[in-house]
Design an enzyme around this catalytic site. Sequence first.
Site, PDB file in Angstrom:
ATOM      1  N   ARG A 241       0.863  -1.177   0.000  1.00  0.00           N
ATOM      2  CA  ARG A 241       0.000   0.000   0.000  1.00  0.00           C
ATOM      3  C   ARG A 241       0.900   1.228   0.000  1.00  0.00           C
ATOM      4  O   ARG A 241       1.961   1.227   0.643  1.00  0.00           O
ATOM      5  CB  ARG A 241      -0.879   0.035   1.258  1.00  0.00           C
ATOM      6  N   ASP A 265       4.098  -0.047  -7.325  1.00  0.00           N
ATOM      7  CA  ASP A 265       2.776  -0.328  -7.908  1.00  0.00           C
ATOM      8  C   ASP A 265       1.690   0.434  -7.156  1.00  0.00           C
ATOM      9  O   ASP A 265       0.529   0.428  -7.568  1.00  0.00           O
ATOM     10  CB  ASP A 265       2.499  -1.840  -7.834  1.00  0.00           C
ATOM     11  N   GLU A 270      -3.268   7.687  -4.463  1.00  0.00           N
ATOM     12  CA  GLU A 270      -3.723   7.175  -5.760  1.00  0.00           C
ATOM     13  C   GLU A 270      -5.087   7.769  -6.108  1.00  0.00           C
ATOM     14  O   GLU A 270      -5.907   7.955  -5.213  1.00  0.00           O
ATOM     15  CB  GLU A 270      -3.844   5.647  -5.690  1.00  0.00           C
ATOM     16  N   HIS A 288      -1.079   0.551  -9.939  1.00  0.00           N
ATOM     17  CA  HIS A 288      -1.728  -0.403  -9.018  1.00  0.00           C
ATOM     18  C   HIS A 288      -2.380  -1.567  -9.790  1.00  0.00           C
ATOM     19  O   HIS A 288      -3.608  -1.739  -9.744  1.00  0.00           O
ATOM     20  CB  HIS A 288      -2.770   0.320  -8.137  1.00  0.00           C
TER      21      HIS A 288
HETATM   22  O1  A2R Z   1       3.819  -9.092  11.633  1.00  0.00           O
HETATM   23  P1  A2R Z   1       3.146 -10.416  11.443  1.00  0.00           P
HETATM   24  O2  A2R Z   1       3.873 -11.518  12.137  1.00  0.00           O
HETATM   25  O3  A2R Z   1       1.677 -10.369  11.719  1.00  0.00           O
HETATM   26  O4  A2R Z   1       3.291 -10.749   9.854  1.00  0.00           O
HETATM   27  C1  A2R Z   1       2.458 -10.169   8.883  1.00  0.00           C
HETATM   28  C2  A2R Z   1       3.097  -8.934   8.248  1.00  0.00           C
HETATM   29  N1  A2R Z   1       2.825  -7.706   9.010  1.00  0.00           N
HETATM   30  C3  A2R Z   1       3.785  -6.916   9.524  1.00  0.00           C
HETATM   31  N2  A2R Z   1       5.112  -6.994   9.493  1.00  0.00           N
HETATM   32  C4  A2R Z   1       5.807  -6.036  10.160  1.00  0.00           C
HETATM   33  N3  A2R Z   1       5.237  -5.017  10.801  1.00  0.00           N
HETATM   34  C5  A2R Z   1       3.897  -4.883  10.862  1.00  0.00           C
HETATM   35  N4  A2R Z   1       3.342  -3.866  11.522  1.00  0.00           N
HETATM   36  C6  A2R Z   1       3.108  -5.876  10.192  1.00  0.00           C
HETATM   37  N5  A2R Z   1       1.774  -6.075  10.044  1.00  0.00           N
HETATM   38  C7  A2R Z   1       1.615  -7.191   9.323  1.00  0.00           C
HETATM   39  O5  A2R Z   1       2.485  -8.838   6.955  1.00  0.00           O
HETATM   40  C8  A2R Z   1       2.353 -11.089   7.666  1.00  0.00           C
HETATM   41  O6  A2R Z   1       3.576 -11.750   7.458  1.00  0.00           O
HETATM   42  C9  A2R Z   1       2.087 -10.138   6.517  1.00  0.00           C
HETATM   43  C10 A2R Z   1       0.624 -10.075   6.100  1.00  0.00           C
HETATM   44  O7  A2R Z   1       0.253 -11.342   5.611  1.00  0.00           O
HETATM   45  P2  A2R Z   1      -1.256 -11.713   5.195  1.00  0.00           P
HETATM   46  O8  A2R Z   1      -2.184 -11.257   6.244  1.00  0.00           O
HETATM   47  O9  A2R Z   1      -1.249 -13.165   4.791  1.00  0.00           O
HETATM   48  O10 A2R Z   1      -1.548 -10.783   3.953  1.00  0.00           O
HETATM   49  P3  A2R Z   1      -1.342 -11.080   2.388  1.00  0.00           P
HETATM   50  O11 A2R Z   1      -2.488 -11.849   1.859  1.00  0.00           O
HETATM   51  O12 A2R Z   1       0.029 -11.594   2.156  1.00  0.00           O
HETATM   52  O13 A2R Z   1      -1.470  -9.590   1.818  1.00  0.00           O
HETATM   53  C11 A2R Z   1      -0.628  -8.540   2.284  1.00  0.00           C
HETATM   54  C12 A2R Z   1      -1.030  -7.176   1.734  1.00  0.00           C
HETATM   55  C13 A2R Z   1      -2.519  -6.875   1.691  1.00  0.00           C
HETATM   56  O14 A2R Z   1      -3.034  -6.487   2.923  1.00  0.00           O
HETATM   57  C14 A2R Z   1      -2.615  -5.761   0.658  1.00  0.00           C
HETATM   58  O15 A2R Z   1      -2.559  -4.505   1.269  1.00  0.00           O
HETATM   59  C15 A2R Z   1      -1.358  -5.947  -0.167  1.00  0.00           C
HETATM   60  O16 A2R Z   1      -0.678  -7.067   0.402  1.00  0.00           O
HETATM   61  O17 A2R Z   1      -1.703  -6.216  -1.500  1.00  0.00           O
END
Ligand code: A2R
Length: 331
Positions: A241, A265, A270, A288
């Site tokens: 994002r 991207d 945007e 995007h």
């Molecule tokens: O931090 P963790 O252990 O919850 O790992 C998640 C990580 N994450 C972060 N890493 C560092 N600092 C943060 N504040 C933080 N918040 C979240 O991002 C986890 O490894 C990853 C998110 O994974 P998923 O929930 O499986 O999301 P996905 O499907 O990979 O999509 C990620 C994003 C979407 O939310 C869209 O905004 C974008 O990709 O297209």
Amino acid sequence: MAVDDTRPELLQTGPMMAMIEEQLARHFRVHRLDGPDGEAVLAEAGPRIRAVATGVGATAGTRHRVTGALMDRLPQLEIVANFGVGYDSVDAEAAGRRGVVVTNTPGVLDDEVADLAVALTLSTVRRLPQAERHLREGRWPAGSFPLSPTLRNRSIGIVGMGRIGRAIARRLDGFGRPIAYHTRRPVPDLPYPHFPELIALAREVGVLIVIVPGGAETHHMIDAAVLEALGPEGVLINVARGSVVDEPALIRALQDGTIAAAGLDVFEHEPHVPAELIALDNVVLLPHVASATHVTRNAMGQLVVDNLLAWRDGRPPLTPVPETPWPPHSR
Ligand code: A2R
């Protein structure tokens, strides 16, 4: 409303794909917030609305975000179905407090976004758009395109190792370069080194690929200090994002050589992209498009509809977000 029309009433916050709108119109009584008088729609139909379909994501103006204030106007609301895996335009915490379930579209876009992330990484490091411009502008006869940086002497850092981050890592494994990652918690059974500190990862790698969710937690996590740590040979890739990167700091870093290049991207405001970015030669800029293929967008659209139909039929929503687990009493 016809007396025999028992379809649930649904609020659509903005334009959606035709295949979504057709199905919504068949199964729900749809009210549009983005019509000429959204306020009147809210005043008239708000008390009867039980579902929201939304999907303008990061490009949403404040008017179309699904905020607590909007939910206050919808006292019968039970579900918000979001188009996209990122749902930073929906206040999921506020939904959870109201007993409203929020769904997103995870999983069906992982491979598409990961493909794009790899393509953008190679395009940026090897300067492929610049090379193509060299050819198209007829400059080849006057001289070869200059030698480019390479992936061959770089390690790769992935910020976020969720569904998409892991799909990116699986692809990059084939490139034979070391991979490391930063998340808040290490992922069990992953062969790559985990860096609890983002800045330490940035110092270590030659490419930083960002794929975390948007929202307050990750706002500007890529800041001037991280860019400084990435260093003058470093390349930043953002497929997450726009809000995750401090865009003015990135522009300065690209202008003064603090980092070498960026492939983006997504942008903070945007579809507006700063003129300073467009003027730079060491950036690759995409509008995007990471999930923007017919196949993947249709799969995402169908998941939006299927979540709503599951809820309508009294079945569990297919893909509730973590802030609003299903069933609600597990919250
Ligand atoms: O931090 P963790 O252990 O919850 O790992 C998640 C990580 N994450 C972060 N890493 C560092 N600092 C943060 N504040 C933080 N918040 C979240 O991002 C986890 O490894 C990853 C998110 O994974 P998923 O929930 O499986 O999301 P996905 O499907 O990979 O999509 C990620 C994003 C979407 O939310 C869209 O905004 C974008 O990709 O297209």
